[in-house]
Design a protein around this motif. Structure first.
Motif, PDB file in Angstrom:
ATOM      1  N   THR A 185     -66.684  67.432 -79.824  1.00  0.00           N
ATOM      2  CA  THR A 185     -67.411  67.234 -81.076  1.00  0.00           C
ATOM      3  C   THR A 185     -66.400  67.193 -82.203  1.00  0.00           C
ATOM      4  OG1 THR A 185     -69.396  68.322 -80.265  1.00  0.00           O
ATOM      5  CG2 THR A 185     -69.113  68.199 -82.651  1.00  0.00           C
ATOM      6  N   LEU A 186     -66.537  66.198 -83.055  1.00  0.00           N
ATOM      7  CA  LEU A 186     -65.450  65.936 -83.987  1.00  0.00           C
ATOM      8  C   LEU A 186     -65.976  65.058 -85.097  1.00  0.00           C
ATOM      9  CD1 LEU A 186     -62.310  65.934 -84.343  1.00  0.00           C
ATOM     10  CD2 LEU A 186     -62.247  63.923 -82.928  1.00  0.00           C
ATOM     11  N   SER A 187     -65.579  65.359 -86.334  1.00  0.00           N
ATOM     12  CA  SER A 187     -65.885  64.349 -87.338  1.00  0.00           C
ATOM     13  C   SER A 187     -64.654  64.101 -88.191  1.00  0.00           C
ATOM     14  CB  SER A 187     -67.124  64.736 -88.156  1.00  0.00           C
ATOM     15  OG  SER A 187     -66.770  65.594 -89.188  1.00  0.00           O
ATOM     16  N   ILE A 188     -64.424  62.842 -88.478  1.00  0.00           N
ATOM     17  CA  ILE A 188     -63.205  62.412 -89.163  1.00  0.00           C
ATOM     18  C   ILE A 188     -63.600  61.773 -90.487  1.00  0.00           C
ATOM     19  CG2 ILE A 188     -61.253  60.829 -89.025  1.00  0.00           C
ATOM     20  CD1 ILE A 188     -61.377  61.233 -85.949  1.00  0.00           C
ATOM     21  N   GLN A 189     -62.983  62.245 -91.553  1.00  0.00           N
ATOM     22  CA  GLN A 189     -63.349  61.774 -92.894  1.00  0.00           C
ATOM     23  C   GLN A 189     -62.706  60.422 -93.189  1.00  0.00           C
ATOM     24  OE1 GLN A 189     -65.646  63.474 -94.559  1.00  0.00           O
ATOM     25  NE2 GLN A 189     -65.584  64.797 -92.733  1.00  0.00           N
ATOM     26  N   PRO A 190     -63.312  59.639 -94.070  1.00  0.00           N
ATOM     27  CA  PRO A 190     -62.716  58.354 -94.446  1.00  0.00           C
ATOM     28  C   PRO A 190     -61.316  58.571 -95.031  1.00  0.00           C
ATOM     29  CG  PRO A 190     -64.937  58.554 -95.331  1.00  0.00           C
ATOM     30  CD  PRO A 190     -64.602  59.872 -94.744  1.00  0.00           C
ATOM     31  N   GLY A 191     -60.383  57.740 -94.626  1.00  0.00           N
ATOM     32  CA  GLY A 191     -59.036  57.812 -95.154  1.00  0.00           C
ATOM     33  C   GLY A 191     -58.168  58.877 -94.525  1.00  0.00           C
ATOM     34  N   GLU A 192     -58.697  59.575 -93.525  1.00  0.00           N
ATOM     35  CA  GLU A 192     -57.919  60.630 -92.895  1.00  0.00           C
ATOM     36  C   GLU A 192     -56.945  60.048 -91.870  1.00  0.00           C
ATOM     37  OE1 GLU A 192     -59.268  65.190 -91.894  1.00  0.00           O
ATOM     38  OE2 GLU A 192     -60.559  63.573 -91.248  1.00  0.00           O
ATOM     39  N   PHE A 193     -55.818  60.714 -91.705  1.00  0.00           N
ATOM     40  CA  PHE A 193     -54.858  60.339 -90.665  1.00  0.00           C
ATOM     41  C   PHE A 193     -54.873  61.457 -89.632  1.00  0.00           C
ATOM     42  CE2 PHE A 193     -50.822  57.694 -90.119  1.00  0.00           C
ATOM     43  CZ  PHE A 193     -50.725  57.984 -88.778  1.00  0.00           C
ATOM     44  N   VAL A 194     -55.504  61.176 -88.473  1.00  0.00           N
ATOM     45  CA  VAL A 194     -55.677  62.203 -87.450  1.00  0.00           C
ATOM     46  C   VAL A 194     -54.835  61.862 -86.236  1.00  0.00           C
ATOM     47  CG1 VAL A 194     -57.343  63.294 -85.910  1.00  0.00           C
ATOM     48  CG2 VAL A 194     -58.019  62.652 -88.223  1.00  0.00           C
ATOM     49  N   CYS A 195     -54.068  62.853 -85.744  1.00  0.00           N
ATOM     50  CA  CYS A 195     -53.311  62.645 -84.518  1.00  0.00           C
ATOM     51  C   CYS A 195     -53.988  63.382 -83.376  1.00  0.00           C
ATOM     52  CB  CYS A 195     -51.877  63.144 -84.673  1.00  0.00           C
ATOM     53  SG  CYS A 195     -50.897  62.081 -85.719  1.00  0.00           S
ATOM     54  N   LEU A 196     -54.224  62.657 -82.283  1.00  0.00           N
ATOM     55  CA  LEU A 196     -54.769  63.265 -81.069  1.00  0.00           C
ATOM     56  C   LEU A 196     -53.600  63.492 -80.130  1.00  0.00           C
ATOM     57  CD1 LEU A 196     -57.945  61.264 -80.015  1.00  0.00           C
ATOM     58  CD2 LEU A 196     -57.806  63.714 -80.455  1.00  0.00           C
ATOM     59  N   LEU A 197     -53.361  64.762 -79.805  1.00  0.00           N
ATOM     60  CA  LEU A 197     -52.157  65.089 -79.046  1.00  0.00           C
ATOM     61  C   LEU A 197     -52.567  65.737 -77.739  1.00  0.00           C
ATOM     62  CD1 LEU A 197     -49.012  65.424 -79.299  1.00  0.00           C
ATOM     63  CD2 LEU A 197     -49.491  67.704 -80.154  1.00  0.00           C
ATOM     64  N   GLY A 198     -51.879  65.407 -76.667  1.00  0.00           N
ATOM     65  CA  GLY A 198     -52.186  66.065 -75.411  1.00  0.00           C
ATOM     66  C   GLY A 198     -51.272  65.579 -74.300  1.00  0.00           C
ATOM     67  N   ALA A 199     -51.224  66.364 -73.198  1.00  0.00           N
ATOM     68  CA  ALA A 199     -50.409  65.978 -72.053  1.00  0.00           C
ATOM     69  C   ALA A 199     -51.098  64.823 -71.333  1.00  0.00           C
ATOM     70  CB  ALA A 199     -50.244  67.166 -71.120  1.00  0.00           C
ATOM     71  N   SER A 200     -50.409  64.269 -70.337  1.00  0.00           N
ATOM     72  CA  SER A 200     -51.003  63.178 -69.575  1.00  0.00           C
ATOM     73  C   SER A 200     -52.317  63.642 -68.949  1.00  0.00           C
ATOM     74  CB  SER A 200     -50.054  62.746 -68.461  1.00  0.00           C
ATOM     75  OG  SER A 200     -48.833  62.385 -69.021  1.00  0.00           O
ATOM     76  N   GLY A 201     -53.268  62.755 -68.887  1.00  0.00           N
ATOM     77  CA  GLY A 201     -54.513  63.064 -68.201  1.00  0.00           C
ATOM     78  C   GLY A 201     -55.466  63.923 -68.997  1.00  0.00           C
ATOM     79  N   CYS A 202     -55.241  64.091 -70.306  1.00  0.00           N
ATOM     80  CA  CYS A 202     -56.168  64.910 -71.075  1.00  0.00           C
ATOM     81  C   CYS A 202     -57.318  64.082 -71.610  1.00  0.00           C
ATOM     82  CB  CYS A 202     -55.455  65.616 -72.222  1.00  0.00           C
ATOM     83  SG  CYS A 202     -54.964  64.490 -73.531  1.00  0.00           S
ATOM     84  N   GLY A 203     -57.289  62.772 -71.322  1.00  0.00           N
ATOM     85  CA  GLY A 203     -58.418  61.943 -71.743  1.00  0.00           C
ATOM     86  C   GLY A 203     -58.319  61.456 -73.168  1.00  0.00           C
ATOM     87  N   LYS A 204     -57.128  61.551 -73.783  1.00  0.00           N
ATOM     88  CA  LYS A 204     -57.027  61.131 -75.182  1.00  0.00           C
ATOM     89  C   LYS A 204     -57.182  59.614 -75.313  1.00  0.00           C
ATOM     90  CE  LYS A 204     -51.908  61.571 -75.102  1.00  0.00           C
ATOM     91  NZ  LYS A 204     -51.713  61.691 -73.643  1.00  0.00           N
ATOM     92  N   SER A 205     -56.625  58.870 -74.353  1.00  0.00           N
ATOM     93  CA  SER A 205     -56.801  57.412 -74.413  1.00  0.00           C
ATOM     94  C   SER A 205     -58.244  57.025 -74.116  1.00  0.00           C
ATOM     95  CB  SER A 205     -55.875  56.728 -73.414  1.00  0.00           C
ATOM     96  OG  SER A 205     -54.540  56.877 -73.819  1.00  0.00           O
TER      97      SER A 205
END
Lengths: 252, 311
Positions: A32-52
């Motif tokens: 669950t996540l909400s991202i504000q307009p104009g925000e720069f968010v980095c999704l970080l995680g090891a391989s296989g964490c489902g970020k892609s």
């Protein structure tokens, strides 16, 4: 309709879950996540964490198994790890194709494409073909192409992972400048802790198997940062500590 | 005991020649331009004169050498001229055929039939290949059959075609189509199969609908595979045509190179037989050099793929 908040989030993700196949392993669990307009968010995680996978779902390339994803502006532009430029078109035509698919009339495309290539400092390379460009230049053309889509949200899937360090450092600066100039909402997926700490206003750490949001850091935005700066180092150390804890959990 | 961050992310240690204080955008631009110049791939394009010299000289020299050895053998060993004619006899046969107009007639007839047959094969094979690539049930049903047809020598169709169509041009075209259509369709199918999935995804992300995706992304991306299918299709057309012309003679079938070959055999004129074989070979090489090679070179060079071998 309930009373809308002052600013609608650019991306709202609610209780998102994803499985591949009916009884495959759970890839994403209750994100669950909400991202504000104009925000720069980095999704970080090891391989296989489902970020892609998460990014693909936001992009509409994959469907969620449970939960919902709402992109306020309708759809998003996406940049991948390989530039994926069309090899039979010149850099300029690659950008023009994006304009064409967006519905820009023919006589406006050429000038607009040159303008966009100039944003990434590649106006001189408009007539070059992708194979004549270096990896960094190709990614910049891809960036210009995704800007051509003129979507408010830009999703980036490890776009600089295959580049050498010097080029990547420059592209960090380039991307930050483009972000400040265009006010886009950017979701940037990476496995590089320093890259995340260098670029993000918000860094989200994901745990692996299943992928969940494990922690979140907010960075005070006081102008451009350098990747060598002490605040980036400090944050990197902190994030790395927790990243390693998350990875160790998978050892048992 | 925080870990050494350079071990965690060693690739982040990016040196940069610029001053540490805030850099204006112009500075970034010059920095970027400098790096672009460093990373630019120098063009290794050869001049066209040099390319033609490198492509033409070796085969011509080899050919001249072979003819010289042949002539030498005829002069020294003096074999029976009706069994081993010399190069001059073959040249003489070509001259005679030219003088009485049979050569021009045969080359034009065969080229016209080969060309028309090939174009019909393209017109049938292309939509067939598109259907096969995009519609799975048809592919499962027809795919193996089509691959089988590609292996079947199309000469095998000649007897059946003669019974169905008699000694007419229809027989010749039927055999040519059975030879060329499977190659063209299969070439397009494999071309489409080899389109990187990433390019389709980019097309979708850029907002392309089904039709736009097919015409603006998939088909251009499949062009090299399709083109090699066309090349093979032409080779099959030409071969099938010769086979059909040799076997099916007379009737309303015009006088082609295959007919000329068969006529020379019936007259036991080995000089003319060899001359006709050389003509058939020559036309094949000429079409490859004049039509397919330049298109292929342009197609591949534009995509940064160097054509295999020198042409």
């Amino acid at each position: 309709m309930s009373a809308a908040p002052a600013v609608l989030p650019a991306i709202r993700i609610t209780a998102l879950g994803k499985r591949f196949g009916a009884d495959g392993p759970l890839v994403l669990d209750d994100v669950t996540l909400s991202i504000q307009p104009g925000e720069f968010v980095c999704l970080l995680g090891a391989s296989g964490c489902g970020k892609s996978t998460l990014l693909n779902i936001i992009a509409g390339l994959d469907a969620p198994s449970t939960g919902t994803v709402t992109v306020a502006s309708g759809s998003a532009a996406v940049m991948f790890q390989d530039a994926a430029l069309f090899p039979w078109l010149t850099a300029g035509r690659n950008v023009e194709l994006a304009l064409k698919l967006r519905g820009v009339p023919r006589d406006k495309r050429r000038g607009k494409a040159l303008e966009l290539l100039d944003v990434v400092n590649l106006a001189d390379a408009a007539s070059k073909r992708p194979h004549e460009l270096s990896g960094g230049m190709r990614q910049r053309v891809a960036l210009a192409r995704s800007l051509a889509q003129d979507r408010k949200v830009l999703l980036m899937d490890e776009p600089f992972a295959a580049l050498d360090a010097i080029t990547r450092d420059l592209l960090h600066e380039e991307l930050e400048r483009v972000w400040r100039e265009t006010g886009r909402t950017i979701v940037f997926v990476t496995h590089n802790v320093r890259e995340a700490a260098r670029l993000g206003q918000r860094v989200l750490l994901m745990s692996s198997r299943p992928g969940r949001i494990a922690n979140e850091w907010r960075l005070a935005d006081d102008g451009p940062r350098r990747i060598e700066s002490p605040e980036v180092s400090r944050l990197s150390i902190e994030i790395t500590e927790q990243l390693r804890r998350e990875i160790r959990r998978n050892a048992a | 005991m925080p870990p050494d961050t350079t071990t965690v992310a060693p690739q982040s240690v990016a040196p940069s020649g610029a001053p540490a204080s805030g850099r204006p955008a112009d500075d970034l631009r010059t920095l970027e331009s400098g790096l672009d110049a460093l990373q630019a791939v120098p063009s290794t394009e050869k001049g066209s004169v040099r390319r033609i010299l490198e492509g033409v000289l070796p085969p011509v020299l080899l050919l001249a050498g072979l003819v010289a050895v042949w002539q030498l053998y005829v002069v020294i060993a003096r074999p029976r001229p009706d069994l081993v004619p010399g190069p001059l006899d073959v040249l003489g046969a070509l001259g005679t055929a030219w003088a009485d107009g049979r050569l021009q007639l045969a080359v034009l007839t065969s080229l016209e039939r080969g060309g028309v047959g090939f174009l019909i094969a393209v017109a049938i094979g292309t939509p067939l290949g598109l259907l096969l690539a995009e519609w799975r049930p048809l592919r499962l049903a027809l795919g193996p059959l089509l691959s089988g047809l590609q292996v079947l020598p199309s000469v095998a169709w000649v007897p059946a075609a003669i019974i169905w169509f008699g000694l007419s041009d229809a027989t010749v075209y039927f055999v040519v189509l059975m030879g060329a259509v499977p190659s063209i369709a299969n070439g397009l199918v494999s071309g489409i199969d080899q389109v990187p999935p990433q390019l389709r995804r980019v097309g979708t992300v850029l907002g392309a609908g089904r039709i736009q995706l097919a015409t603006l992304v998939v088909l251009p991306a499949a062009l090299p595979g399709y083109f090699s299918g066309l090349k093979q299709g032409w080779a099959f057309s030409w071969r099938s045509l010769m086979a059909a012309e040799i076997i099916a003679m007379g009737g309303t079938i015009g006088f082609g190179l295959g007919s000329m070959l068969q006529q020379s055999r019936e007259l036991a004129d080995l000089g003319s037989v060899l001359a006709t074989i050389l003509l058939i070979l020559g036309v094949g090489i000429l079409v490859e050099l004049a039509v397919f090679a330049p298109i292929e070179r342009r197609l591949l060079r534009r995509r940064g793929l160097t054509p295999g071998g020198i042409r």
